[in-house]
Design an enzyme around this catalytic site. Sequence first.
Site, short mmCIF file in Angstrom:
data_model
loop_
_atom_site.label_atom_id
_atom_site.label_comp_id
_atom_site.label_asym_id
_atom_site.label_seq_id
_atom_site.Cartn_x
_atom_site.Cartn_y
_atom_site.Cartn_z
N GLN A 98 51.24 8.32 50.97
CA GLN A 98 51.16 6.85 51.08
C GLN A 98 49.82 6.39 50.51
O GLN A 98 48.97 5.84 51.20
CB GLN A 98 51.33 6.43 52.53
N HIS B 297 47.37 15.28 47.48
CA HIS B 297 48.58 14.90 46.74
C HIS B 297 48.22 14.08 45.50
O HIS B 297 48.86 14.22 44.46
CB HIS B 297 49.51 14.10 47.65
N ASP C 147 57.84 17.33 38.25
CA ASP C 147 57.89 15.90 37.93
C ASP C 147 56.75 15.58 36.98
O ASP C 147 55.82 16.38 36.79
CB ASP C 147 57.83 15.03 39.19
N LYS D 203 62.78 13.58 36.17
CA LYS D 203 63.89 13.08 36.99
C LYS D 203 64.13 11.61 36.69
O LYS D 203 63.20 10.81 36.75
CB LYS D 203 63.58 13.25 38.48
N ARG E 224 67.04 8.29 37.36
CA ARG E 224 68.26 7.76 37.94
C ARG E 224 68.72 6.62 37.03
O ARG E 224 68.10 5.56 36.98
CB ARG E 224 68.01 7.24 39.36
N ASP F 199 53.75 23.00 42.33
CA ASP F 199 53.57 21.67 42.91
C ASP F 199 52.59 21.75 44.06
O ASP F 199 52.23 22.84 44.53
CB ASP F 199 54.92 21.13 43.39
N SER G 100 61.23 18.65 51.98
CA SER G 100 62.62 19.02 52.27
C SER G 100 63.12 20.15 51.37
O SER G 100 64.11 20.80 51.68
CB SER G 100 63.53 17.80 52.10
#
Length: 310
Positions: free
Chosen positions: A94, A127, A167, A190, A192, A216, A221
């Site tokens: 975040q 991150h 990514d 990636k 969509r 990474d 998950s």
Amino acid sequence: MKLMSGTANPDLSRSIADYLDAPLTASHIERFADGEIFVRIDENVRGEDVFILQSTSRPANDHLMELLICIDALVRASARRITAVIPYFGYARQDRKTGGRTPISAKLVANLIAKAGADRVLTVDLHAGQIQGFFDIPTDNLFATKVMEADIRRHYETDNLLIVSPDVGGVVRARALAKLLDAEIAIVDKRRPKAGVAEVMNIIGEVEGRRCILFDDMCDSGGTLVNAADALLEKGAIEVSAYVTHGVLSKDAQGRVDKSRLRELVVTDSVTEPPNSTATPKVRRLSVAPLLGEAIRRIANDESVSKLFD
């Protein structure tokens, strides 16, 4: 110098203490029936250079609050300098506003740590590198790349190796590892096409006939790595493994990895193994204790930390 451990990752704390040949400061951390956290330091730390070891991993809010209370206890015990050693910095994802009326929680957490009384922060593979700038106190962001490189050289032939970023945002990280291994890189892009349509994995780079290693900073998950492995194998890769610094591994990610086409997933001990997870030989752990221990030694002796990566 004194080392103090929170409850987030006691095994890593002991390993760091062993590396430094220094005992962990005696302390008592208790959770009351209503969930409140109580901390008592059972040794004199007045005038000491104290390193508090605590990842803000699951449960993130409990471990963050515990870290803040430990820092406050050290401040009130008159510690001379307090370094928050946070191997895994929670809330790092975040790091920006993702829409209207949303917070930048990583900045809030950085403010809380400084306001509690920490004098500096030591962490591993943030991150996003710019999170260092969220802190108003000195912050050292260590890189686990050399830990990964050494393990890859022990377990893989490097002649036909291809380092793959899962990514576009991880290209710099992948390139750093590829440079150490004198390997080429590829990127999984990636996309969509439109709402309600499944993501398409476009591979940038030639992967046919190559042994691929996805690299990474984090696996939560496991879905991104598993899907990326499938895409690489469909493009002709011989095999696919993954190296990740922070094995968050929530939502039975280990079970997902076990059923996947990944050869293995290698993570570090920055985060403890999730409780009630599906054990699998496909998940292997490396230790960042020597990396953190050496950085702590250098900070305590006012030596350069950046020279670890020269």
